[in-house]
Scaffold this active site. Structure first.
Site, mmCIF file in Angstrom:
data_model
loop_
_atom_site.group_PDB
_atom_site.id
_atom_site.type_symbol
_atom_site.label_atom_id
_atom_site.label_comp_id
_atom_site.label_asym_id
_atom_site.label_seq_id
_atom_site.Cartn_x
_atom_site.Cartn_y
_atom_site.Cartn_z
ATOM 1 N N LYS A 18 2.952 -28.514 21.211
ATOM 2 C CA LYS A 18 1.675 -29.132 20.830
ATOM 3 C C LYS A 18 1.906 -30.524 20.274
ATOM 4 C CE LYS A 18 2.045 -28.953 16.127
ATOM 5 N NZ LYS A 18 2.404 -30.192 15.423
ATOM 6 N N ASP A 145 0.876 -22.802 12.858
ATOM 7 C CA ASP A 145 0.646 -23.337 14.208
ATOM 8 C C ASP A 145 0.707 -22.263 15.293
ATOM 9 O OD1 ASP A 145 0.479 -25.932 13.233
ATOM 10 O OD2 ASP A 145 2.619 -26.328 13.534
HETATM 11 O O1 C5P Z 1 2.923 -22.381 8.083
HETATM 12 P P1 C5P Z 1 4.271 -22.950 8.324
HETATM 13 O O2 C5P Z 1 5.379 -21.970 8.073
HETATM 14 O O3 C5P Z 1 4.397 -23.622 9.658
HETATM 15 O O4 C5P Z 1 4.429 -24.113 7.266
HETATM 16 C C1 C5P Z 1 5.669 -24.666 6.928
HETATM 17 C C2 C5P Z 1 5.545 -25.462 5.655
HETATM 18 O O5 C5P Z 1 4.745 -26.641 5.888
HETATM 19 C C3 C5P Z 1 4.831 -24.765 4.519
HETATM 20 O O6 C5P Z 1 5.732 -24.006 3.760
HETATM 21 C C4 C5P Z 1 4.273 -25.928 3.715
HETATM 22 O O7 C5P Z 1 5.277 -26.514 2.922
HETATM 23 C C5 C5P Z 1 3.920 -26.925 4.763
HETATM 24 N N1 C5P Z 1 2.499 -26.867 5.195
HETATM 25 C C6 C5P Z 1 1.511 -27.317 4.335
HETATM 26 N N2 C5P Z 1 0.205 -27.267 4.728
HETATM 27 C C7 C5P Z 1 -0.132 -26.790 5.940
HETATM 28 C C8 C5P Z 1 0.861 -26.331 6.836
HETATM 29 C C9 C5P Z 1 2.172 -26.379 6.429
HETATM 30 O O8 C5P Z 1 1.800 -27.763 3.220
HETATM 31 N N3 C5P Z 1 -1.417 -26.772 6.292
#
Ligand code: C5P
Length: 308
Positions: A18, A145
């Site tokens: 993406k 994602d």
């Molecule tokens: O959800 P995911 O594991 O992909 O997110 C990885 C990290 O990215 C989270 O631990 C956070 O630190 C950050 N993040 C965030 N806000 C979001 C998505 C991700 O702060 N909306």
């Protein structure tokens, strides 16, 4: 006695990378995440995930990025398969083989793609035919994602990114992606934007009229001008050389350029296929980035390509 349905040998799923055409980031929430308003766009750079029955859970990663992906615990695809299996109360280990073309820690959601691909592949291997709502609720638990990787196309993401609503847009777009040798950590980039914005008022994010109008009309010039990413400032702060990549793409005739997600991949929009090919050769000659690659979008989300 009813005949048993035949057990499938293996199922293969293709799942896209993406881009974020718009990524607006709200203040840090109490749970550490940030509310987003984003436009996800799936492009024709695919990982291929194959699952088959095995005596124990295993994951194998193939391709040039294999050394960057954990092959055991901590692999998001393995987590996805185990989550679906325990949700269904199954005891049926699988081997997951990931043929990785999406660069790792690149802002292209490659790990999320593999998790989404694995959910779809195991669902087919195990003959579950799960409701989409079930896959969505598991996807949400795996990462912000993963839901979009199930959906594909072009879609608005909200919440922390897990709430996905398709955009009824026109147009197919030609992108040129410039990757970097070294990835960027998503939490580090979010922490950097918090640091940079510590003294600023950060509004709640919502889709911009300029982006929505560009997507609705399919106007490629307007889309190029509307590309925006609040995390770009943080990615450039951690990786100043990305500024040179962005400048080189614009000098070489891109209609717009933006860091994808938390970076470090930079995506450039080209007017058409011919201009995209010109841009690939100009950027390759300029020697910027690790890999310069053309990709088209939108494309479908995770889908079975063989085994059913
Ligand atoms: O959800 P995911 O594991 O992909 O997110 C990885 C990290 O990215 C989270 O631990 C956070 O630190 C950050 N993040 C965030 N806000 C979001 C998505 C991700 O702060 N909306």
């Amino acid at each position: 006695m009813l005949p048993m349905s035949p057990r499938r040998e293996a199922v293969t799923v293709r799942v896209p990378a993406k881009l974020n055409l718009e990524l607006l980031v709200g203040p840090r929430r109490d749970d550490g995440y940030h509310d987003l308003s984003t436009v996800f766009h799936a492009v024709s750079l695919f990982d291929t995930v194959t699952v088959e029955d095995a005596d124990e859970w295993q994951v194998e990663v193939l391709g040039p990025y294999s050394h960057l992906v954990p092959a055991g615990d901590g692999n998001l695809a393995l987590e996805a398969a185990r989550l679906l299996s325990s949700w269904e109360g199954l005891d049926r280990p699988a081997k997951i083989t990931i043929d990785k073309a999406i660069p790792v820690a690149a802002g292209l959601a490659g790990g999320s793609a593999d998790a989404a691909g694995t959910l779809v592949a195991c669902d087919a291997l195990w003959g579950l035919d799960s409701d989409r709502a079930v896959l969505d609720s598991l996807a949400e638990r795996l990462g912000s994602d993963v839901n979009f990787a199930l959906t594909g196309g072009t879609a608005i993401g909200s919440g922390r990114g897990e709430r996905v609503a398709p955009v009824l847009g026109r147009g197919r777009y030609e992108w040129v992606l410039v990757t970097s040798d070294e990835g960027l950590s998503t939490p580090a980039v979010f922490a950097e934007i918090d640091r940079l914005r510590a003294d600023r008022d950060v509004p709640d994010p919502e889709p911009t009229p300029a982006m929505m109008a560009a997507l609705r009309s399919g106007d490629v010039v307007a889309l190029g001008a509307a590309l925006v990413n609040d995390l770009q400032e943080a990615a450039l702060s951690l990786r100043p050389e990305l500024g040179d990549v962005l400048a080189a793409g614009m000098e070489c005739g891109a209609l717009g350029g933006v860091v994808s997600g938390s970076g470090p991949t930079v995506a450039f929009l080209a007017e058409n296929t011919e201009r995209a090919l010109d841009l690939v050769s100009a950027l390759t000659d300029a020697g910027v980035g690790a890999l310069v690659k053309r990709a088209g979008g939108p494309v479908h989300g995770a889908h079975v390509v063989s085994g059913t």
